[in-house]
Enzyme design. Sequence first.
Site, PDB file in Angstrom:
ATOM      1  N   GLY A 115       0.808  -1.216   0.000  1.00  0.00           N
ATOM      2  CA  GLY A 115       0.000   0.000   0.000  1.00  0.00           C
ATOM      3  C   GLY A 115       0.841   1.265   0.000  1.00  0.00           C
ATOM      4  O   GLY A 115       0.442   2.281   0.568  1.00  0.00           O
ATOM      5  N   LYS A 116       1.989   1.213  -0.660  1.00  0.00           N
ATOM      6  CA  LYS A 116       2.838   2.419  -0.776  1.00  0.00           C
ATOM      7  C   LYS A 116       2.107   3.543  -1.490  1.00  0.00           C
ATOM      8  O   LYS A 116       2.209   4.702  -1.105  1.00  0.00           O
ATOM      9  CB  LYS A 116       4.068   2.088  -1.642  1.00  0.00           C
ATOM     10  CG  LYS A 116       5.287   1.684  -0.887  1.00  0.00           C
ATOM     11  CD  LYS A 116       6.483   1.582  -1.829  1.00  0.00           C
ATOM     12  CE  LYS A 116       6.155   0.878  -3.079  1.00  0.00           C
ATOM     13  NZ  LYS A 116       6.981   0.142  -3.875  1.00  0.00           N
ATOM     14  N   TYR A 130      -4.484  -8.558 -15.970  1.00  0.00           N
ATOM     15  CA  TYR A 130      -4.156  -9.597 -14.991  1.00  0.00           C
ATOM     16  C   TYR A 130      -2.778  -9.367 -14.386  1.00  0.00           C
ATOM     17  O   TYR A 130      -2.508  -9.727 -13.251  1.00  0.00           O
ATOM     18  CB  TYR A 130      -4.181 -10.981 -15.647  1.00  0.00           C
ATOM     19  CG  TYR A 130      -5.573 -11.471 -15.918  1.00  0.00           C
ATOM     20  CD1 TYR A 130      -6.451 -11.723 -14.866  1.00  0.00           C
ATOM     21  CD2 TYR A 130      -6.018 -11.660 -17.215  1.00  0.00           C
ATOM     22  CE1 TYR A 130      -7.747 -12.157 -15.112  1.00  0.00           C
ATOM     23  CE2 TYR A 130      -7.308 -12.093 -17.464  1.00  0.00           C
ATOM     24  CZ  TYR A 130      -8.167 -12.345 -16.409  1.00  0.00           C
ATOM     25  OH  TYR A 130      -9.445 -12.772 -16.646  1.00  0.00           O
ATOM     26  N   ASP A 149      -1.721   3.453  -9.632  1.00  0.00           N
ATOM     27  CA  ASP A 149      -1.484   4.294  -8.451  1.00  0.00           C
ATOM     28  C   ASP A 149      -1.765   5.766  -8.751  1.00  0.00           C
ATOM     29  O   ASP A 149      -2.127   6.527  -7.856  1.00  0.00           O
ATOM     30  CB  ASP A 149      -0.039   4.144  -7.961  1.00  0.00           C
ATOM     31  CG  ASP A 149       0.096   2.969  -6.996  1.00  0.00           C
ATOM     32  OD1 ASP A 149      -0.886   2.661  -6.300  1.00  0.00           O
ATOM     33  OD2 ASP A 149       1.181   2.373  -6.944  1.00  0.00           O
ATOM     34  N   GLU A 187      16.207  -4.449 -10.636  1.00  0.00           N
ATOM     35  CA  GLU A 187      15.806  -3.379 -11.556  1.00  0.00           C
ATOM     36  C   GLU A 187      15.543  -2.043 -10.866  1.00  0.00           C
ATOM     37  O   GLU A 187      15.500  -1.008 -11.525  1.00  0.00           O
ATOM     38  CB  GLU A 187      14.600  -3.808 -12.402  1.00  0.00           C
ATOM     39  CG  GLU A 187      13.437  -4.319 -11.600  1.00  0.00           C
ATOM     40  CD  GLU A 187      12.333  -4.879 -12.498  1.00  0.00           C
ATOM     41  OE1 GLU A 187      12.616  -5.208 -13.660  1.00  0.00           O
ATOM     42  OE2 GLU A 187      11.200  -4.969 -12.018  1.00  0.00           O
ATOM     43  N   THR A 216      10.262  -7.755  14.116  1.00  0.00           N
ATOM     44  CA  THR A 216      10.863  -6.548  13.540  1.00  0.00           C
ATOM     45  C   THR A 216      12.068  -6.841  12.646  1.00  0.00           C
ATOM     46  O   THR A 216      12.552  -5.948  11.963  1.00  0.00           O
ATOM     47  CB  THR A 216      11.341  -5.576  14.648  1.00  0.00           C
ATOM     48  OG1 THR A 216      12.413  -6.207  15.351  1.00  0.00           O
ATOM     49  CG2 THR A 216      10.227  -5.252  15.616  1.00  0.00           C
ATOM     50  N   GLN A 234      14.350  -4.513   9.960  1.00  0.00           N
ATOM     51  CA  GLN A 234      15.770  -4.163  10.194  1.00  0.00           C
ATOM     52  C   GLN A 234      16.609  -4.496   8.965  1.00  0.00           C
ATOM     53  O   GLN A 234      17.440  -3.703   8.523  1.00  0.00           O
ATOM     54  CB  GLN A 234      16.328  -4.942  11.384  1.00  0.00           C
ATOM     55  CG  GLN A 234      15.648  -4.627  12.707  1.00  0.00           C
ATOM     56  CD  GLN A 234      16.199  -5.515  13.824  1.00  0.00           C
ATOM     57  OE1 GLN A 234      17.376  -5.846  13.828  1.00  0.00           O
ATOM     58  NE2 GLN A 234      15.349  -5.898  14.762  1.00  0.00           N
ATOM     59  N   CYS A 282     -17.761   2.942 -22.454  1.00  0.00           N
ATOM     60  CA  CYS A 282     -16.880   2.643 -23.569  1.00  0.00           C
ATOM     61  C   CYS A 282     -17.369   1.397 -24.322  1.00  0.00           C
ATOM     62  O   CYS A 282     -18.316   1.477 -25.097  1.00  0.00           O
ATOM     63  CB  CYS A 282     -15.438   2.526 -23.078  1.00  0.00           C
ATOM     64  SG  CYS A 282     -14.252   2.856 -24.396  1.00  0.00           S
ATOM     65  N   MET A 292     -20.995   1.054 -23.988  1.00  0.00           N
ATOM     66  CA  MET A 292     -21.808   1.908 -24.862  1.00  0.00           C
ATOM     67  C   MET A 292     -21.884   1.291 -26.254  1.00  0.00           C
ATOM     68  O   MET A 292     -22.943   1.228 -26.880  1.00  0.00           O
ATOM     69  CB  MET A 292     -21.182   3.299 -24.958  1.00  0.00           C
ATOM     70  CG  MET A 292     -21.887   4.201 -25.948  1.00  0.00           C
ATOM     71  SD  MET A 292     -20.710   5.079 -26.992  1.00  0.00           S
ATOM     72  CE  MET A 292     -21.699   6.429 -27.609  1.00  0.00           C
ATOM     73  N   HIS A 325     -14.422   7.373 -20.280  1.00  0.00           N
ATOM     74  CA  HIS A 325     -14.305   6.707 -18.967  1.00  0.00           C
ATOM     75  C   HIS A 325     -14.513   7.712 -17.831  1.00  0.00           C
ATOM     76  O   HIS A 325     -13.549   8.239 -17.283  1.00  0.00           O
ATOM     77  CB  HIS A 325     -12.937   6.047 -18.844  1.00  0.00           C
ATOM     78  CG  HIS A 325     -12.782   4.850 -19.713  1.00  0.00           C
ATOM     79  ND1 HIS A 325     -13.237   3.605 -19.355  1.00  0.00           N
ATOM     80  CD2 HIS A 325     -12.248   4.705 -20.945  1.00  0.00           C
ATOM     81  CE1 HIS A 325     -12.983   2.736 -20.317  1.00  0.00           C
ATOM     82  NE2 HIS A 325     -12.382   3.382 -21.298  1.00  0.00           N
ATOM     83  N   GLU A 355     -15.245   7.211 -14.871  1.00  0.00           N
ATOM     84  CA  GLU A 355     -14.743   6.735 -13.573  1.00  0.00           C
ATOM     85  C   GLU A 355     -13.360   7.291 -13.261  1.00  0.00           C
ATOM     86  O   GLU A 355     -12.968   7.382 -12.097  1.00  0.00           O
ATOM     87  CB  GLU A 355     -14.726   5.198 -13.539  1.00  0.00           C
ATOM     88  CG  GLU A 355     -13.678   4.496 -14.417  1.00  0.00           C
ATOM     89  CD  GLU A 355     -14.123   4.256 -15.856  1.00  0.00           C
ATOM     90  OE1 GLU A 355     -15.024   4.976 -16.340  1.00  0.00           O
ATOM     91  OE2 GLU A 355     -13.548   3.356 -16.506  1.00  0.00           O
TER      92      GLU A 355
END
Length: 545
Positions: free
Chosen positions: A16-17, A54, A71, A148, A187, A191, A383, A386, A517, A519
């Site tokens: 969830g960055k 996918y 994102d 990478e 933790t 670390q 899209c 429609m 679109h 949305e």
Amino acid sequence: MTRYIFITGGVVSSLGKGLMAASLAALLQARGYKVRIRKFDPYLNVDPGTMSPYQHGEVYVTDDGAETDLDLGHYERFTGVASRQSDNITSGRIYKTIIERERRGDYLGATVQVIPHVTDAIKDFAQAETEDLDFVLCEIGGTVGDIESLPFIEAIRQLKNELGRGRSISIHVTLVPYIAAAGELKTKPTQHSVRELASLGVQPDVLVCRAEKPLPAGERAKIAQFCNVPASAVIPALDAPSIYAVPLQYHAEGLDGEVLRAFGIEPGADPDLSRWTEITDRLFNPEGEVTVGVVGKYVGLPDAYKSLNEALVHGGIANRVKVNIRWIDAELFENGDDAEVAANLEACHAILVPGAFGSRGAEGKIASVRFARERKVPYFGICFGMQMACVEGARNLAGIAGASSTEFGPTSEPVVGIITEWMSKDGIETREEGGDLGGTMRLGAYPAKLTGNSVVASIYGSEAISERHRHRYEVNTGYRDALEQGGLVFSGMSPDGMLPEIVERPDHPWFVGVQFHPELKSKPFDPHPLFASFIEAAVRQSRLV
Ligand code: GLN
């Protein structure tokens, strides 16, 4: 002065960055700062445009026609700042630019290398078009330790050094796993991950620790000690009941204050978070609920319809109802079996057919349009949805039995087809029928003119709109008369009158198809009018049944 916040992830992916970046940006914005968020993707595709949903989830399209990482959708939904092409870069795009320059001889005989050429390109990208901003948040895709992502981490290291004190910080998002057998949060992975990042020359200033259970003070102190940050800069991040609760949760854990302190800025008064408390209040205290059936193709993978999912939630926020989305695989009734269609759609208060590519599932979608039209269930076609509404109307109301789309192969009745020339803001644009798959689509924001007394003009409260596109095919205006005789009204067209943008059925409780679109532009604090109206129609429908 523009300040930079570099966000990396450690231990595992999917922490969830992106949501963290979006939430932090929203919190800084609530404190009056001007922000922008950027995404660096280390993969070698030039953009995600040709990647399978996918693999990569939804492709998010910006006003300026970039096909970007999903994102960026979160960034825009949380900040309201419209994303641009310049907010998403991939290794592929960087290498493409560098190799093109090299072929032109721009490097004057020099050896072209990762350092400095690739890292310089990354630094230029981070700093482009940032003059009027207070904070630029740069999220690095992937996990520290990936081969990478190394050039990106190296570019951050250089940039931090060049910018100097007080101009940049680094946030590392990690996982603190709970080991049930031991009954403990561990933790050590954090670390190790911080040590790995530090070995690349980047010492994080703030640690965001995703955990299933509250982080005890002792563990927090331990992470602080081993990772070289103040205990107050170890921010626990537990799962939230909704993504729209995340900004409030991070604020409660002190994230925004800690980030400012890391820059040497005294946080001062609390930010104005009323926008977020209002949204969560509406979300968590609904006055009713509706079920929307989404008849699609990638229904096993909600990320493939990320923005659509969110826009429906926003429609619920606008109407103070909970929206249950029933994801229905169009292939279930590909053969048009009426009983099968009814069995899947009868319990829905509204039906939506979203964007799609290719013929798989098309007949099931056409059958869904017919069901919605005949049973007078609210229908929203986006899209592809429609286009299929037009094919359905042509076949079943205009007597054109062979109506189809050229996307599915040669047809004698191309109700939907390729348009090879159209007007854009920059003049005439053309595309070839057999062109490359990457970048041959009508992409990005295009204006449309709505008919004065249409349903959609009243929903928008305007006759001039601009919406984002991503498609290759268009409804063929050669069939307009036949379709209109079948009750389908072309209520939105491109300004030159060439391309159908919206169709509607005025004799139906709510039946709208849009070539774009909507949305992509919906926000929780500013739900898109079409989604607000569609959910309102679903609420009316739910009272009938
Ligand atoms: N496949 C259709 C086209 O290319 C629709 C695309 C979409 O729904 N985004 O026109």
